[in-house]
Design a protein around this motif. Structure first.
Motif, PDB file in Angstrom:
ATOM      1  N   ARG A   1       0.841  -1.084  -0.171  1.00  0.00           N
ATOM      2  CA  ARG A   1      -0.005  -0.206   0.045  1.00  0.00           C
ATOM      3  C   ARG A   1       1.452   1.029   0.259  1.00  0.00           C
ATOM      4  N   SER A   2       2.059   1.124   0.578  1.00  0.00           N
ATOM      5  CA  SER A   2       2.892   2.632   0.378  1.00  0.00           C
ATOM      6  C   SER A   2       3.144   2.641  -1.092  1.00  0.00           C
ATOM      7  N   THR A   3       3.676   3.799  -1.116  1.00  0.00           N
ATOM      8  CA  THR A   3       3.781   5.001  -2.587  1.00  0.00           C
ATOM      9  C   THR A   3       5.082   4.309  -2.998  1.00  0.00           C
ATOM     10  N   SER A   4       6.083   3.191  -2.670  1.00  0.00           N
ATOM     11  CA  SER A   4       7.470   3.074  -2.602  1.00  0.00           C
ATOM     12  C   SER A   4       7.426   2.985  -4.137  1.00  0.00           C
ATOM     13  N   ALA A   5       8.246   3.873  -5.359  1.00  0.00           N
ATOM     14  CA  ALA A   5       8.695   4.007  -6.435  1.00  0.00           C
ATOM     15  C   ALA A   5       9.055   2.197  -6.916  1.00  0.00           C
ATOM     16  N   ASN A   6       9.520   2.009  -5.785  1.00  0.00           N
ATOM     17  CA  ASN A   6      10.040   0.953  -7.036  1.00  0.00           C
ATOM     18  C   ASN A   6       9.469  -0.155  -7.066  1.00  0.00           C
ATOM     19  N   ILE A   7       8.095  -0.721  -6.551  1.00  0.00           N
ATOM     20  CA  ILE A   7       6.753  -1.138  -6.571  1.00  0.00           C
ATOM     21  C   ILE A   7       6.724  -0.859  -8.419  1.00  0.00           C
ATOM     22  N   ARG A   8       6.346   0.129  -8.666  1.00  0.00           N
ATOM     23  CA  ARG A   8       5.849   0.363 -10.233  1.00  0.00           C
ATOM     24  C   ARG A   8       7.062  -0.629 -11.016  1.00  0.00           C
ATOM     25  N   LEU A   9       8.367  -0.273 -11.028  1.00  0.00           N
ATOM     26  CA  LEU A   9       9.270  -0.578 -11.585  1.00  0.00           C
ATOM     27  C   LEU A   9       9.064  -2.421 -11.673  1.00  0.00           C
ATOM     28  N   TYR A  10       8.398  -3.090 -11.079  1.00  0.00           N
ATOM     29  CA  TYR A  10       7.584  -4.617 -11.300  1.00  0.00           C
ATOM     30  C   TYR A  10       6.400  -4.813 -12.496  1.00  0.00           C
ATOM     31  N   ASP A  11       7.017  -5.971 -13.342  1.00  0.00           N
ATOM     32  CA  ASP A  11       6.079  -6.135 -14.737  1.00  0.00           C
ATOM     33  C   ASP A  11       4.568  -7.018 -14.001  1.00  0.00           C
ATOM     34  N   ILE A  12       4.927  -7.284 -12.825  1.00  0.00           N
ATOM     35  CA  ILE A  12       4.076  -8.536 -12.322  1.00  0.00           C
ATOM     36  C   ILE A  12       4.045  -8.157 -10.677  1.00  0.00           C
ATOM     37  N   ILE A  13       2.789  -7.864  -9.624  1.00  0.00           N
ATOM     38  CA  ILE A  13       3.085  -7.955  -8.557  1.00  0.00           C
ATOM     39  C   ILE A  13       2.000  -9.590  -8.145  1.00  0.00           C
ATOM     40  N   ALA A  14       3.390 -10.183  -7.216  1.00  0.00           N
ATOM     41  CA  ALA A  14       1.348 -11.304  -6.785  1.00  0.00           C
ATOM     42  C   ALA A  14       2.103 -10.991  -5.361  1.00  0.00           C
ATOM     43  N   VAL A  15       0.825 -12.063  -4.844  1.00  0.00           N
ATOM     44  CA  VAL A  15       1.199 -12.058  -2.918  1.00  0.00           C
ATOM     45  C   VAL A  15       0.843 -13.609  -2.519  1.00  0.00           C
ATOM     46  N   PHE A  16       1.093 -14.091  -1.494  1.00  0.00           N
ATOM     47  CA  PHE A  16       0.875 -15.212  -1.207  1.00  0.00           C
ATOM     48  C   PHE A  16       0.476 -15.379   0.028  1.00  0.00           C
ATOM     49  N   PRO A  17      -0.965 -14.834   0.708  1.00  0.00           N
ATOM     50  CA  PRO A  17      -1.559 -14.994   1.778  1.00  0.00           C
ATOM     51  C   PRO A  17      -1.224 -16.676   2.791  1.00  0.00           C
ATOM     52  N   LYS A  18      -1.109 -15.868   3.747  1.00  0.00           N
ATOM     53  CA  LYS A  18      -0.828 -17.731   4.770  1.00  0.00           C
ATOM     54  C   LYS A  18      -2.131 -17.991   5.427  1.00  0.00           C
ATOM     55  N   THR A  19      -3.217 -17.145   5.455  1.00  0.00           N
ATOM     56  CA  THR A  19      -4.642 -17.075   6.260  1.00  0.00           C
ATOM     57  C   THR A  19      -5.798 -17.237   5.595  1.00  0.00           C
ATOM     58  N   GLU A  20      -6.567 -16.710   5.947  1.00  0.00           N
ATOM     59  CA  GLU A  20      -8.691 -16.446   5.881  1.00  0.00           C
ATOM     60  C   GLU A  20      -8.166 -15.088   5.628  1.00  0.00           C
ATOM     61  N   LYS A  21      -7.517 -14.906   6.544  1.00  0.00           N
ATOM     62  CA  LYS A  21      -8.378 -12.802   6.955  1.00  0.00           C
ATOM     63  C   LYS A  21      -7.264 -12.442   5.380  1.00  0.00           C
ATOM     64  N   LEU A  22      -5.843 -13.019   5.808  1.00  0.00           N
ATOM     65  CA  LEU A  22      -5.054 -12.448   4.150  1.00  0.00           C
ATOM     66  C   LEU A  22      -5.589 -12.470   3.341  1.00  0.00           C
ATOM     67  N   PHE A  23      -6.175 -13.706   3.079  1.00  0.00           N
ATOM     68  CA  PHE A  23      -6.906 -13.977   1.129  1.00  0.00           C
ATOM     69  C   PHE A  23      -7.172 -13.358   1.495  1.00  0.00           C
ATOM     70  N   HIS A  24      -8.237 -12.966   1.465  1.00  0.00           N
ATOM     71  CA  HIS A  24      -9.219 -12.440   1.685  1.00  0.00           C
ATOM     72  C   HIS A  24      -9.202 -10.630   1.432  1.00  0.00           C
ATOM     73  N   ILE A  25      -8.097 -10.175   2.202  1.00  0.00           N
ATOM     74  CA  ILE A  25      -7.591  -9.169   1.980  1.00  0.00           C
ATOM     75  C   ILE A  25      -6.807  -8.530   0.813  1.00  0.00           C
ATOM     76  N   ALA A  26      -6.197 -10.378   0.190  1.00  0.00           N
ATOM     77  CA  ALA A  26      -5.961 -10.240  -1.095  1.00  0.00           C
ATOM     78  C   ALA A  26      -6.398  -9.559  -2.072  1.00  0.00           C
ATOM     79  N   CYS A  27      -8.111 -10.357  -2.038  1.00  0.00           N
ATOM     80  CA  CYS A  27      -8.945 -10.434  -3.439  1.00  0.00           C
ATOM     81  C   CYS A  27      -9.372  -8.844  -3.288  1.00  0.00           C
TER      82      CYS A  27
END
Length: 246
Positions: free
Chosen positions: A72-98
């Motif tokens: 959620r940060s405004t890091s300039a480096n995040i925008r430099l990646y072509d693909i961003i993936a997240v690997f949630p470990k819990t149901e709550k994090l899976f809900h947040i990711a989706c």
């Protein structure tokens, strides 16, 4: 190496994956390495005249809601990646990711029994947002226990996500499979033939386009050549056909 095997088996694009696991140590998002620094000359994809496309990917393994703040940060480096993936470990994090995270892929754990069930609302919201789900298929090749978990977790997801899934392998050349082999694995996961083929083709392309939209904060137009229709044969009167045949 893995890069060489990728283009030999027929893939036209690969991604250099930078993984951040918050359990190991405090990590920050660094600037991705330019493919030109690693590969001065890219090889030609087998059977084509085009050079293989090399993308950059960032994968975050999150086990606590605070880990999502990095995305959620405004890091300039995040925008430099072509693909961003997240690997949630819990149901709550899976809900947040989706539902809230600005990512392109949500990775699903297949090496153990999931501690939660996939629920339709967050999955449908992710699909509406253009996010795809990713399954790591190489554990199914290693041993029977991981194969059982992989198939079980994959089927649970497929029953809800309507085939909006892509595939991934680990960085081991011997465990890498060609597109057609991966599509056949998709049939074991409950995908139809068309959905299994899309998981290694159109879904991957859609993920790339979603990443371009995220980086530019604008829309992306993708064009393809429409196949030319076979010209309809001119209708010949029956009387003339008879004379010609005679």
């Amino acid at each position: 190496n893995t890069f060489t095997v990728c283009f030999l088996v027929g893939y036209s694009a690969v991604a250099l994956n930078h993984v951040i696991d918050f359990k190991e140590k405090k990590q920050e998002i660094i600037k991705p390495v330019s493919p030109s620094e690693l590969f001065p000359s890219l090889p030609i994809v087998q059977g084509t005249s085009k050079r293989i496309k090399v993308l950059t990917r960032l994968t975050l393994i999150v086990s606590d809601p605070s880990h999502c703040n990095l995305l959620r940060s405004t890091s300039a480096n995040i925008r430099l990646y072509d693909i961003i993936a997240v690997f949630p470990k819990t149901e709550k994090l899976f809900h947040i990711a989706c539902t809230t995270l600005d990512v392109d892929l949500v990775c699903i754990n297949v090496t153990e029994k999931l501690p939660f069930y996939f629920r339709r609302p967050p999955v449908n919201m992710a699909i509406d947002r253009g996010i795809y789900f990713e399954l790591l298929y190489t554990p199914a090749i290693k041993d029977s226990t991981m194969r059982r978990y992989t198939i079980s977790n994959a089927i649970s997801l497929m029953q809800i996500c309507k085939g909006k899934v892509s595939s991934q392998s680990e960085n081991k050349p011997l465990e890498l499979r060609g597109p057609y082999d991966v599509a056949n694995l998709g049939l074991l996961f409950g995908l139809s033939e068309g959905e299994a083929k899309a998981a290694v083709s159109t879904n991957c392309r859609a993920t790339m386009l979603h990443g371009e939209t995220r980086k530019s904060a604008c829309g992306v137009v993708y064009t393809v050549k429409k196949p030319r229709k076979v010209e309809e044969e001119e209708t010949v009167p029956a009387s003339k056909k008879a004379k010609t045949q005679a």
